[in-house]
Design a protein around this motif. Structure first.
Motif, PDB file in Angstrom:
ATOM      1  N   GLY A  29       0.880  -1.247  -0.016  1.00  0.00           N
ATOM      2  CA  GLY A  29       0.023   0.097   0.055  1.00  0.00           C
ATOM      3  C   GLY A  29       0.824   1.159   0.015  1.00  0.00           C
ATOM      4  N   MET A  30       2.110   1.390   0.706  1.00  0.00           N
ATOM      5  CA  MET A  30       2.836   2.369   0.828  1.00  0.00           C
ATOM      6  C   MET A  30       3.551   2.578  -0.632  1.00  0.00           C
ATOM      7  SD  MET A  30       4.594   2.014   4.517  1.00  0.00           S
ATOM      8  CE  MET A  30       5.537   3.500   4.421  1.00  0.00           C
ATOM      9  N   LEU A  31       3.984   1.190  -1.309  1.00  0.00           N
ATOM     10  CA  LEU A  31       4.482   1.487  -2.403  1.00  0.00           C
ATOM     11  C   LEU A  31       3.634   2.228  -3.457  1.00  0.00           C
ATOM     12  CD1 LEU A  31       6.784  -1.668  -2.461  1.00  0.00           C
ATOM     13  CD2 LEU A  31       7.559   0.699  -2.354  1.00  0.00           C
ATOM     14  N   LEU A  32       2.423   1.705  -3.423  1.00  0.00           N
ATOM     15  CA  LEU A  32       1.176   2.157  -4.415  1.00  0.00           C
ATOM     16  C   LEU A  32       1.142   3.701  -4.013  1.00  0.00           C
ATOM     17  CD1 LEU A  32      -1.035  -0.700  -4.532  1.00  0.00           C
ATOM     18  CD2 LEU A  32       0.299  -0.117  -6.424  1.00  0.00           C
ATOM     19  N   LEU A  33       0.964   3.943  -2.900  1.00  0.00           N
ATOM     20  CA  LEU A  33       0.542   5.683  -2.478  1.00  0.00           C
ATOM     21  C   LEU A  33       1.968   6.357  -3.069  1.00  0.00           C
ATOM     22  CD1 LEU A  33      -0.948   7.394  -1.076  1.00  0.00           C
ATOM     23  CD2 LEU A  33       0.322   7.035   1.121  1.00  0.00           C
ATOM     24  N   VAL A  34       3.178   6.178  -2.720  1.00  0.00           N
ATOM     25  CA  VAL A  34       4.511   6.789  -3.363  1.00  0.00           C
ATOM     26  C   VAL A  34       4.282   6.991  -4.750  1.00  0.00           C
ATOM     27  CG1 VAL A  34       6.928   6.864  -3.087  1.00  0.00           C
ATOM     28  CG2 VAL A  34       5.687   6.546  -1.130  1.00  0.00           C
ATOM     29  N   THR A  35       4.121   5.810  -5.467  1.00  0.00           N
ATOM     30  CA  THR A  35       4.082   5.932  -6.801  1.00  0.00           C
ATOM     31  C   THR A  35       3.100   6.615  -7.427  1.00  0.00           C
ATOM     32  OG1 THR A  35       5.137   3.431  -6.863  1.00  0.00           O
ATOM     33  CG2 THR A  35       4.163   4.267  -8.892  1.00  0.00           C
ATOM     34  N   GLY A  36       1.905   6.519  -6.897  1.00  0.00           N
ATOM     35  CA  GLY A  36       1.028   7.336  -7.557  1.00  0.00           C
ATOM     36  C   GLY A  36       1.166   9.077  -7.143  1.00  0.00           C
ATOM     37  N   ALA A  37       1.786   9.296  -5.755  1.00  0.00           N
ATOM     38  CA  ALA A  37       2.176  10.461  -5.727  1.00  0.00           C
ATOM     39  C   ALA A  37       3.217  11.065  -6.873  1.00  0.00           C
ATOM     40  CB  ALA A  37       2.720  10.608  -4.421  1.00  0.00           C
ATOM     41  N   HIS A  38       4.140  10.173  -7.105  1.00  0.00           N
ATOM     42  CA  HIS A  38       5.141  10.589  -7.925  1.00  0.00           C
ATOM     43  C   HIS A  38       4.402  11.069  -9.312  1.00  0.00           C
ATOM     44  CE1 HIS A  38       8.005   9.980  -4.852  1.00  0.00           C
ATOM     45  NE2 HIS A  38       8.693  10.550  -5.414  1.00  0.00           N
ATOM     46  N   TRP A  39       3.828   9.897  -9.740  1.00  0.00           N
ATOM     47  CA  TRP A  39       3.083   9.995 -11.092  1.00  0.00           C
ATOM     48  C   TRP A  39       2.174  11.078 -11.165  1.00  0.00           C
ATOM     49  CZ3 TRP A  39      -2.109  10.517 -12.875  1.00  0.00           C
ATOM     50  CH2 TRP A  39      -2.412  10.338 -13.941  1.00  0.00           C
ATOM     51  N   TYR A  40       1.461  11.652 -10.334  1.00  0.00           N
ATOM     52  CA  TYR A  40       0.673  12.922 -10.311  1.00  0.00           C
ATOM     53  C   TYR A  40       1.754  14.174 -10.388  1.00  0.00           C
ATOM     54  CZ  TYR A  40      -2.090  16.772  -8.429  1.00  0.00           C
ATOM     55  OH  TYR A  40      -2.852  18.042  -8.671  1.00  0.00           O
TER      56      TYR A  40
END
Length: 539
Positions: free
Chosen positions: A9-20
């Motif tokens: 979940g943390m990896l997905l959150l961090v990845t999503g933040a950087h994609w945005y």
């Protein structure tokens, strides 16, 4: 097993933040294939990897030059990322408002351009020369609209010339057939450049009569015709040609409108991106200056203790916590803190944990200025959770090193001073290595008629302090949240975020700390060193 889904979940959150962030700052603002876009994409990918590598290298005990090379860009990126996300979130609210304002402004300018650009063609042999006869421009028209108007005018002129040549040939044949013996007179329609979405039809007025004179009351000026059947044919052809010209101009106008819309959206995207980056960079710069560029602020707090004798009234304890020596904060940081404390001339120095983020081998020299602390009753230390990051052996090495520097570690122990007892307990993180807090050992057999002051890194042990009759607990750990809005998370996780509060007969004071963990940045939670003045009611 619970750890795995949390990590995912943390990896997905961090990845999503950087994609945005990449989408708003790179994809929406830079040309595909250009070097700025490649550079921006590389930065968004590499900087978070450096941040994770920094934390891993600290835990693994990598050489300090490696930790520093990774730490500076990686940790500063984490702070910048937080405020980029916040600024871009605000930008999402600004974006449609700004776009709407630009669309309305373009619409007003377009209306002005329609009324201010007029082209009148002269009746005669060359339609091209006549169309270029008179051009008047009223009002300010921006560059994109001016180019669209010129392109539309050129297409209308070309269409009109073709119509005139065709109608001239049809007029000659029509004169012979009609028996009038005269050459058919060509009828010219006045040219009008319409708005971007279309062109006013001058040909309809010219070609409306099917044989007599063309009534031009609906247009500017009049057009005289010979009144023959050939003239009617000419009017019809001119109207048809003008309609074709109008269609061509409409297509050009639509294309220009699309380009203008894309240009506006690009302008808005770049404006929001530049504004968000400027706000985030400014915030991080200010927050970093508070940690790296100046000494912690000195706070003075008076705490009355009911059991404190009059002889101890005014006793001054310099409380400092969370110095966090590591790859970013080093010896110079320690020197500033020592100089600030010594300038206050305290009776005692209490260092309540989280002194270091690494081993004695890497950070021993950075901690050496602590040996120059000056206090009448000495300097005392208790462990924080970060002292146990290198395990029990790492914490033990630090305690031995601090003793060599002249400090007094309190490992679930106490010292009886004139006027009160000073106790200290290990941090709760020590439980993982069998060295957790032991309140009974530190406080169990003391004289309860004497005032007591407890040093404990985390505020969460306040209830144990209440149970053991502690008068004042000194803690740190929270950093005051360090970077807003993380302050709300820290406040929810701790009984007291910062400052002085009472729990039953026990008072708790929490300092924000003198350093920073992770990014050397503080926003909304300035670092501090607190001088606690003990007050006696008997005085």
């Amino acid at each position: 097993m619970v750890f795995v889904p949390i990590l995912i979940g943390m990896l997905l959150l961090v990845t999503g933040a950087h994609w945005y962030v990449w989408r708003r700052l790179v994809r929406d603002t830079m040309r595909r294939g250009g070097w700025p876009r490649r550079l921006g994409t590389s930065a968004v990918v590499l900087l978070p990897l450096m941040a994770f590598a920094t934390m891993a290298s600290e835990r693994a005990g990598a050489p300090m030059p490696v930790q520093q090379a990774l730490g500076w860009p990686g940790l500063m990126w984490l702070a910048l990322l937080l405020y980029l996300l916040l600024a871009l979130a605000v930008g999402e609210l600004v974006r449609p408002v700004l776009l709407r304002v630009l669309e309305r402004r373009a619409a007003r300018r377009g209306a002005g351009a329609v009324g201010g650009v007029a082209v009148a063609g002269a009746a005669g042999g060359s339609g091209g020369a006549g169309a270029a006869g008179a051009v008047g421009v009223a009002g300010a028209v921006d560059e994109a609209e001016r180019e669209a108007a010129v392109a539309a005018l050129a297409q209308q002129v070309a269409a009109t010339e073709a119509a005139e040549e065709e109608s001239a040939g049809d007029g000659v044949g029509g004169g012979g057939i009609g028996g009038g013996g005269g050459v058919g007179t060509e009828t010219k329609a006045p040219l009008r450049l319409g708005p971007v979405t279309g062109v006013a039809d001058g040909g309809d007025a010219a070609g409306g009569g099917a044989g007599g004179s063309a009534d031009s009351r609906g247009s500017a000026g009049s057009v005289d015709s010979a009144g023959s059947a050939g003239s009617g044919g000419s009017g019809s052809s001119a109207g048809s040609a003008t309609g074709s010209g109008r269609a061509a101009v409409g297509g050009a106008g639509g294309s220009a409108g699309d380009r203008a819309d894309v240009s506006r959206r690009l302008f808005v995207a770049r404006t929001v991106a530049i504004g968000a980056t400027a706000v985030a960079a400014g915030t991080v710069t200010y927050g970093a200056y508070g940690v790296l560029g100046r000494a912690p602020r000195v706070k003075n707090v008076t705490v009355p203790l009911a059991k404190l004798p009059a002889s101890a009234d005014g006793y001054r304890i310099a409380v400092v916590s969370d110095i966090h020596l590591g790859p970013v904060l080093g010896r110079r940081h320690t020197r500033r803190i020592v100089d600030t404390i010594n300038a206050q001339r305290p009776d005692l120095v209490a260092i309540v944990g989280d002194l270091v983020d690494g081993s004695v081998d890497h950070l021993g020299t950075a901690a050496e200025p602590l040996g120059q602390l000056e206090a009448r009753d000495g300097s005392y230390f208790v462990t924080g959770n970060h002292e146990y990051f290198t395990g029990a052996s790492g914490a033990a090495e630090w305690l031995d090193h601090l003793r060599e520097l002249g400090l007094h570690p309190l490992e679930n122990a106490r010292a009886e001073l004139a006027g009160f007892d000073l106790a200290g307990v290990n941090d709760v993180s020590g439980e993982d290595v069998g060295e957790g807090p032991d309140f009974a050992r530190a406080l169990g057999d003391r004289d309860t008629s004497r005032a007591s002051v407890l040093m404990a890194h985390q505020p969460v042990v306040i209830h144990d302090a209440v149970d053991h009759g502690v008068d004042l607990q000194l803690s740190g750990h929270t950093h005051g949240g360090q970077m807003w809005p993380a302050t709300y998370v820290a406040e929810a996780a701790n009984p007291t975020l910062a400052g002085l509060e009472r729990y039953g007969d026990t008072q708790l004071y929490v300092t924000r700390g003198a350093g920073a963990w992770g990014p050397p940045v503080r926003v909304g939670a300035p670092s501090d060193i607190t001088v606690v003045r003990l007050a006696s009611p008997a005085a």
